[in-house]
Scaffold this motif. Structure first.
Motif, PDB file in Angstrom:
ATOM      1  N   LEU A 592       0.845  -1.194   0.000  1.00  0.00           N
ATOM      2  CA  LEU A 592       0.000   0.000   0.000  1.00  0.00           C
ATOM      3  C   LEU A 592       0.878   1.241   0.000  1.00  0.00           C
ATOM      4  O   LEU A 592       0.883   2.031   0.942  1.00  0.00           O
ATOM      5  CB  LEU A 592      -0.949  -0.011   1.200  1.00  0.00           C
ATOM      6  N   LEU A 669      -9.692  -2.865  -3.115  1.00  0.00           N
ATOM      7  CA  LEU A 669      -8.973  -1.628  -3.408  1.00  0.00           C
ATOM      8  C   LEU A 669      -8.933  -1.305  -4.893  1.00  0.00           C
ATOM      9  O   LEU A 669      -8.492  -0.217  -5.281  1.00  0.00           O
ATOM     10  CB  LEU A 669      -7.549  -1.713  -2.849  1.00  0.00           C
ATOM     11  N   ASP A 675     -10.166   2.805  -2.921  1.00  0.00           N
ATOM     12  CA  ASP A 675      -8.766   3.222  -2.968  1.00  0.00           C
ATOM     13  C   ASP A 675      -8.611   4.617  -2.371  1.00  0.00           C
ATOM     14  O   ASP A 675      -7.697   4.875  -1.578  1.00  0.00           O
ATOM     15  CB  ASP A 675      -8.275   3.199  -4.410  1.00  0.00           C
ATOM     16  N   GLU A 678      -9.047   4.458   1.433  1.00  0.00           N
ATOM     17  CA  GLU A 678      -7.865   3.954   2.143  1.00  0.00           C
ATOM     18  C   GLU A 678      -6.796   5.032   2.269  1.00  0.00           C
ATOM     19  O   GLU A 678      -6.147   5.162   3.308  1.00  0.00           O
ATOM     20  CB  GLU A 678      -7.295   2.734   1.404  1.00  0.00           C
ATOM     21  N   PRO A 682      -6.028   5.884   6.285  1.00  0.00           N
ATOM     22  CA  PRO A 682      -5.151   4.707   6.250  1.00  0.00           C
ATOM     23  C   PRO A 682      -5.226   3.851   7.507  1.00  0.00           C
ATOM     24  O   PRO A 682      -4.938   2.663   7.448  1.00  0.00           O
ATOM     25  CB  PRO A 682      -3.754   5.319   6.075  1.00  0.00           C
ATOM     26  N   LEU A 685      -9.639   2.580   7.882  1.00  0.00           N
ATOM     27  CA  LEU A 685     -10.171   1.512   7.030  1.00  0.00           C
ATOM     28  C   LEU A 685      -9.783   0.125   7.537  1.00  0.00           C
ATOM     29  O   LEU A 685     -10.668  -0.733   7.703  1.00  0.00           O
ATOM     30  CB  LEU A 685      -9.718   1.708   5.586  1.00  0.00           C
TER      31      LEU A 685
END
Length: 839
Positions: A592, A669, A675, A678, A682, A685
């Motif tokens: 990520l 995602l 996306d 997130e 961060p 989620l």
């Protein structure tokens, strides 16, 4: 010579430098050492101005990001003295000192800041409007300077402050050098409004920069295109910067896709992105793109700054609507200086021919479409390739030079040492060596006229990369070689980070252990830092305390516990479920990243390939050689279709669960909205997903009892909790993850010892980035952690034959897994090449 004092015109001072005291006790400068008020700054400036005397003199100031440099610069402006700002004590500064013979030099000498009067009075005739001299060609050592007036400086400072909406309460971090016109414009515009400067010479790649940024409650920072590359690598998108109001971008073209991405990040996080355009000849800024248009018109430079205007000068060779961009406004320079005598000249320029080709869109926004000249912007510095060629010609080097993206390409012909050329050019231009690429050719491509064929040269530069030419190693060369070896890459540069190069949780182990051995204790976020920003390797036998990254230690311990418990050599279970939490932790760290959604999905796909291929290869071999497994094992479908014969159904549950979870998260995602969610939340989620996972952990709807759900669903909350642990920022979030593990793991197995192991593992993961260790222990742990997947796959075929000798069974199981890992590593490049050919 300067006129006698009684014939001098009245001293003119730049208002923002003259009126510092008007802002009273408001903070003016914030540093890591404390706060300086406007009153205190004004006092220091006035005292230095008194030392400079009443007669106007040419004052050279080293433009460092320090209070002393700021005071020297402002004192010159306050006293009406023309200031020549230079980067430091390098070749460029020495050349300018020799060419212009300043009367006073303000800068560091043996670590102490000094004001050195080279003579009484002045050797120069100085025009009354002259306030500042800046290099126009990126510190190439050229004597050509831009002459700026008091009006230029004040007008551009007011203009920038107006369109940025600078407030008294703002605090701007000095993320660019003071001697660079863009960095200087940040200083001028904020002082003009009584705002504060967070003064630092740290890079945005340095954790200390962001610590000071948060502590000082900074509201803005500026960046050139390379700065935004660094922001991607240091995890900027996930940073908690509650006081950030806006970010500015200039110093070169920021790719439209990056403009869109950072504009959307700003919109989600509550700050604005200002894309700007300027040149030193315009005292910094000529245009800006309103933040609300950044996402829809990222290719545009925008509209003229307040007080300025553009026109397009028609060119015969250009299509209709395209012309040279010409700017007029109160910030246009007086003109150039190429020798001391030019300092007496008044205005020789009324409008600025930028050399850029542009067009005006239907919406009134201007767009750049090319350049008339060969000037290049390298890391925000304007470089004249012709001067570089002249420099090398003086050293008997036949060369051709051109700008290519954010690097300077220097093609050399004949038997020339590329390393020497690189050092010579980088040193003369004050550029980092990584920004200079030397292309060694038998001869330079030329046209029939005998002139260098630059289009052909650019094509050669874009062709296959030639093998690297041996050269004297730079400080980061050894690290680049180490990264290239571990990651099997041939394109490693100091600008890359571990994550940029496609590093994952498997290669991370070997990389971290070998880096720790080379560098000592690693920075916490070394995997997102550019290689060039890592500390230089230490020679000899370093004396330092050894440490091992906690995630690596947990993987090594967990795999030993898994194998030992299966033998059974001891009964201490829970290792595989702890590995699932560590997998979530590493998923967030390595997959990520701040890259785009497509790149993220590509990284997840690569990670799945590195898990699935060796797993199915091993099971296929065992399917042929033994009768242990079935096709459902090979296809990783046993948890879905069985058979539930109790013989081998649990052998690969962990791999199946991990694969299913990674696929599910990738699908999640892949949805643009998820996306974005997130990136904006961060930590929130994964914590929410962990909460949803608890529905199956506690079987809220009775599905597990009725349908015997796969372990991937029942144990998913552990993966999500590990993901949240990697994103936890601050004590509160770490406490929340720790409390969640302590509250939800007990009772899952009904085995207190097993559950305590998992909770303790999560606590270590959250609170301790590293654990104390020893050199030999680090190497063993690194090998075991890096081979953990392969040990898990293979140990089923070893220990049943050695149950009577538990210790031998453990050692043999670990050894076979390590051997299989080595085999996979050797086969990796071959398989990758085969896959590329298939594509």
């Amino acid at each position: 010579m300067t006129h006698p004092p009684d014939l001098l015109p009245a001293v003119r001072a730049v208002p923002f430098a003259r009126d510092l005291a008007d802002h009273g006790d408001r903070p003016a400068v914030v540093t890591a050492d404390g706060v300086l008020s406007y009153a205190e700054l004004a006092g220091r400036v006035a005292e230095t101005a008194r030392r400079l005397g009443p007669q106007r003199r040419l004052v050279l100031v080293t433009g460092a990001n320090t209070v002393d440099a700021l005071v020297g610069y402002l004192a010159g402006l306050h006293g009406g003295h023309p200031v020549l700002l230079v980067p430091g004590d390098g070749p460029a500064t020495r050349a300018l000192t020799e060419a212009y013979d300043p009367d006073v030099v303000i800068g560091p000498v043996d670590g102490a800041w000094t004001l050195h009067e080279r003579r009484i009075g002045s050797a120069h005739e100085l025009h009354p409007d002259l306030a500042l001299l800046l290099s126009t060609s990126g510190s190439t050592g050229s004597p050509k300077l831009v002459r700026l007036s008091h009006t230029n400086l004040q007008a551009n400072a007011e203009s920038i402050a107006a369109y940025l909406g600078v407030r008294e309460t703002d605090r701007a971090a000095t993320s660019l050098p003071l001697h660079y016109c863009y960095g200087l414009s940040v200083v001028n515009s904020h002082l003009a409004r009584g705002a504060a400067l967070v003064l630092t010479d740290r890079s945005v790649a340095d954790d200390c920069f962001w610590e000071l940024f948060r502590q000082a409650r900074a509201t803005s920072f500026a960046g050139v295109p390379y700065t935004f590359d660094l922001l991607d690598r240091v995890g900027f998108a996930a940073m908690n910067l509650p006081h950030l109001r806006y970010v500015t971008a200039a110093g070169g073209r920021l790719a439209p896709e990056k403009v869109v991405r950072f504009a959307e990040l700003g919109r989600r996080s509550g700050w604005d992105l200002f894309v700007m355009y300027g040149q030193t000849e315009a005292t910094a800024r000529m245009a800006y793109l309103p933040p609300d248009l950044a996402a829809s018109r990222p290719e545009a430079i925008g509209v003229p700054v307040p007080g300025g205007e553009f026109r397009l000068a028609a060119l015969p060779e250009q299509p209709d609507g395209v012309g040279e961009l010409v700017y007029a406004g109160p910030n246009v320079m007086l003109g150039y200086a190429e020798r001391p005598a030019d300092l007496a000249s008044g205005r020789t320029v009324t409008e600025l021919h930028t050399g850029d080709l542009a067009r005006r869109g239907p919406d009134g926004l201007y767009e750049l479409v090319g350049r008339r000249s060969r000037f290049a912007k390298i890391l925000g510095l304007r470089v004249d390739p012709q001067r570089v060629e002249a420099l090398l010609a003086a050293h008997d080097v036949d060369a051709a030079c051109l700008g290519a993206d954010d690097e300077l390409l220097v093609a050399v012909a004949g038997e020339v040492d590329p390393a020497r050329v690189r050092r010579l050019v980088a040193g003369e231009l004050a550029l980092p060596p990584r920004a200079v690429r030397v292309l060694a050719l038998p001869r330079l491509p030329r046209l029939a006229t005998g002139k260098v064929d630059y289009p052909a040269l650019r094509e050669l530069a874009a062709g296959p990369v030639a093998p690297p030419v041996p050269s004297a190693p730079a400080p980061d060369d050894d690290l680049c070689r180490l990264f290239a070896e571990v990651l099997d890459r041939t394109d490693v540069t100091p600008e890359h980070s571990f994550v940029d190069l496609g590093g994952d949780s498997l290669s991370y182990v070997e990389m971290s252990v070998r880096l720790e051995r080379a560098l000592g204790q690693l920075p916490p976020n070394w995997h997102t830092m550019p290689i060039g920003a890592l500390p230089a390797p230490r020679g000899g036998r370093p004396r330092r305390r050894r440490a091992l990254e906690t995630s690596v230690a947990l993987r090594a311990v967990a795999i030993v516990l898994v194998v030992g418990s299966h033998i059974p050599m001891f009964t201490l279970t829970g290792g595989a479920h702890l590995l699932l939490g560590v997998a979530g932790f590493n998923f967030a760290r390595f997959l990520l990243t701040d890259a785009g959604r497509a790149d993220r999905l590509r990284q997840v796909r690569s990670a799945l390939t590195r898990i699935v291929l060796p797993t199915t290869a091993w099971i296929a071999a065992m399917l042929v050689l033994t009768d242990q497994y079935r096709w459902s094992n090979l296809l990783l479908l046993n948890s879905l279709v069985g058979p539930d014969d109790g013989r081998t159904e649990w052998h690969f549950w962990f791999v199946e669960a991990l694969v299913y979870i990674l696929v599910a998260v990738a699908v999640l995602l892949a949805v643009p909205g998820m996306d974005r969610l997130e990136r904006r939340h961060p930590f929130g989620l994964p914590l929410t997903l962990a909460g949803l996972g608890l529905l199956s952990r506690y079987d809220v709807f009775g599905l597990d009892a009725r349908y015997d759900l796969p372990t991937a669903i029942v144990a998913f909350w552990l993966f999500a909790l590990g993901w949240a642990a990697a994103r936890a920022d601050g004590v509160r979030q770490r406490l929340l993850v720790t409390a969640a593990a302590a509250a939800t793991v007990p009772g899952f197995f009904g085995q207190p010892q097993r559950e305590a192991l998992i909770v303790a593992g999560f606590a270590l993961l959250v609170w301790l980035p590293t654990v104390p260790s020893l050199g030999p222990l680090n190497r063993v742990a690194g090998v075991l952690a890096g081979s953990s997947l392969y040990i898990y796959l293979t140990h089923w075929q070893v220990y049943p034959h050695l149950r009577d000798q538990p210790l031998l069974a453990l050692v043999a199981s670990l050894a076979l897994g390590v051997g299989y890992a080595a085999l996979v590593q050797r086969a990796g490049p071959v398989i990758n090449g085969w896959l590329k050919r298939l594509r």
